[in-house]
Design a protein around this motif. Structure first.
Motif, PDB file in Angstrom:
ATOM      1  N   VAL A   6      32.938  41.009  25.895  1.00  0.00           N
ATOM      2  CA  VAL A   6      32.752  40.612  27.290  1.00  0.00           C
ATOM      3  C   VAL A   6      33.317  39.215  27.529  1.00  0.00           C
ATOM      4  O   VAL A   6      33.954  38.969  28.555  1.00  0.00           O
ATOM      5  CB  VAL A   6      31.264  40.703  27.691  1.00  0.00           C
ATOM      6  N   ASP A   7      33.130  38.297  26.587  1.00  0.00           N
ATOM      7  CA  ASP A   7      33.646  36.937  26.773  1.00  0.00           C
ATOM      8  C   ASP A   7      35.171  36.948  26.920  1.00  0.00           C
ATOM      9  O   ASP A   7      35.718  36.225  27.758  1.00  0.00           O
ATOM     10  CB  ASP A   7      33.229  36.035  25.611  1.00  0.00           C
ATOM     11  N   ARG A   8      35.846  37.758  26.123  1.00  0.00           N
ATOM     12  CA  ARG A   8      37.299  37.857  26.242  1.00  0.00           C
ATOM     13  C   ARG A   8      37.695  38.461  27.592  1.00  0.00           C
ATOM     14  O   ARG A   8      38.642  38.005  28.238  1.00  0.00           O
ATOM     15  CB  ARG A   8      37.868  38.691  25.099  1.00  0.00           C
ATOM     16  N   LEU A   9      36.976  39.489  28.011  1.00  0.00           N
ATOM     17  CA  LEU A   9      37.264  40.107  29.312  1.00  0.00           C
ATOM     18  C   LEU A   9      37.094  39.109  30.449  1.00  0.00           C
ATOM     19  O   LEU A   9      37.917  39.054  31.367  1.00  0.00           O
ATOM     20  CB  LEU A   9      36.358  41.326  29.525  1.00  0.00           C
ATOM     21  N   ILE A  10      36.034  38.314  30.387  1.00  0.00           N
ATOM     22  CA  ILE A  10      35.788  37.302  31.413  1.00  0.00           C
ATOM     23  C   ILE A  10      36.905  36.264  31.402  1.00  0.00           C
ATOM     24  O   ILE A  10      37.475  35.936  32.449  1.00  0.00           O
ATOM     25  CB  ILE A  10      34.397  36.654  31.210  1.00  0.00           C
ATOM     26  N   ALA A  11      37.248  35.770  30.216  1.00  0.00           N
ATOM     27  CA  ALA A  11      38.283  34.729  30.113  1.00  0.00           C
ATOM     28  C   ALA A  11      39.634  35.238  30.604  1.00  0.00           C
ATOM     29  O   ALA A  11      40.313  34.560  31.398  1.00  0.00           O
ATOM     30  CB  ALA A  11      38.389  34.253  28.664  1.00  0.00           C
ATOM     31  N   GLU A  12      40.030  36.417  30.154  1.00  0.00           N
ATOM     32  CA  GLU A  12      41.357  36.922  30.511  1.00  0.00           C
ATOM     33  C   GLU A  12      41.418  37.437  31.949  1.00  0.00           C
ATOM     34  O   GLU A  12      42.499  37.508  32.524  1.00  0.00           O
ATOM     35  CB  GLU A  12      41.808  37.978  29.508  1.00  0.00           C
ATOM     36  N   SER A  13      40.276  37.778  32.524  1.00  0.00           N
ATOM     37  CA  SER A  13      40.241  38.185  33.936  1.00  0.00           C
ATOM     38  C   SER A  13      40.223  36.987  34.860  1.00  0.00           C
ATOM     39  O   SER A  13      40.517  37.110  36.053  1.00  0.00           O
ATOM     40  CB  SER A  13      38.993  39.029  34.215  1.00  0.00           C
ATOM     41  N   GLY A  14      39.803  35.839  34.329  1.00  0.00           N
ATOM     42  CA  GLY A  14      39.734  34.637  35.145  1.00  0.00           C
ATOM     43  C   GLY A  14      38.612  34.682  36.170  1.00  0.00           C
ATOM     44  O   GLY A  14      38.754  34.179  37.279  1.00  0.00           O
ATOM     45  N   VAL A  15      37.507  35.305  35.791  1.00  0.00           N
ATOM     46  CA  VAL A  15      36.355  35.381  36.693  1.00  0.00           C
ATOM     47  C   VAL A  15      35.163  34.673  36.058  1.00  0.00           C
ATOM     48  O   VAL A  15      35.113  34.488  34.840  1.00  0.00           O
ATOM     49  CB  VAL A  15      35.966  36.847  37.026  1.00  0.00           C
ATOM     50  N   ALA A  16      34.217  34.327  36.882  1.00  0.00           N
ATOM     51  CA  ALA A  16      32.984  33.731  36.383  1.00  0.00           C
ATOM     52  C   ALA A  16      32.118  34.822  35.747  1.00  0.00           C
ATOM     53  O   ALA A  16      32.205  36.003  36.110  1.00  0.00           O
ATOM     54  CB  ALA A  16      32.225  33.060  37.524  1.00  0.00           C
TER      55      ALA A  16
END
Length: 186
Positions: A28-38
């Motif tokens: 999930v942390d990678r998904l959040i970082a690469e999506s550029g969302v909070a």
């Protein structure tokens, strides 16, 4: 929840990562970082990673259903064209460097529990593909459409897995000959 640019960005990022590397390996942390969302935005749209995986699979299934339905309705010899497209898709990995296989087969391998929601979505989509093959075979007057669709679907799955794991190639066209011999039974 309605579509939003953030939701679409998360889903687009997840699709690219899930297809290129797998589902369980992407956190999930990678998904959040690469999506550029909070983090809060991510969890507002997808309360759990499983919710995101289901959205990914349902999006992929909807795309496949649209394309196969379009081929069947718009191409001359729709039933045969549909079966040709499915055969072509099975052989796609034979020509692609770095082919990782079908996202539905890969998800089934990663989620072995048949009652897990992701497997339910996978199994529902695979049943839909098999059923549209049955319909096409019936339209062609095939004597055993369900049994033949099951065998064709198994061939398809085997070709995809072999292409992704073993670099399966079919230089003499044996796959096509076997596929069409089954389709053309009378």
């Amino acid at each position: 929840m309605t579509d939003s640019p953030a939701r679409e960005r998360i889903l687009r990022t997840a699709t690219a990562l899930f297809i290129s590397t797998g589902i369980r390996v992407v956190g999930v942390d990678r998904l959040i970082a690469e999506s550029g969302v909070a983090r809060a935005t991510f969890f507002r749209h997808f309360p759990t990673k499983d919710d995101l995986v289901v959205a990914f699979l349902e999006s992929q299934a909807a795309d496949a259903r649209r394309e196969l339905t379009r081929i069947r309705s718009e191409r001359p010899g729709g039933a045969r064209a549909l079966l040709a497209e499915i055969a072509t898709g099975a052989k796609m990995g034979m020509e692609c460097t770095g082919f990782r296989g079908c996202e539905f087969i890969n998800t089934a391998a990663e989620y072995s529990d048949p009652d897990h929601i992701t497997r339910v979505v996978v199994d529902r989509h695979r049943a839909w593909v098999r059923d549209i093959m049955v319909d096409a075979l019936e339209e062609l007057g095939h004597p055993t459409p369900f049994a033949t669709a099951e065998v064709l679907f198994t061939m398809r799955t085997g070709a995809i897995v072999a292409s992704s794991l073993e670099g399966f190639h079919d230089p003499d066209g044996a796959f096509d000959r076997a596929w069409w011999a089954l389709v053309d039974q009378s």
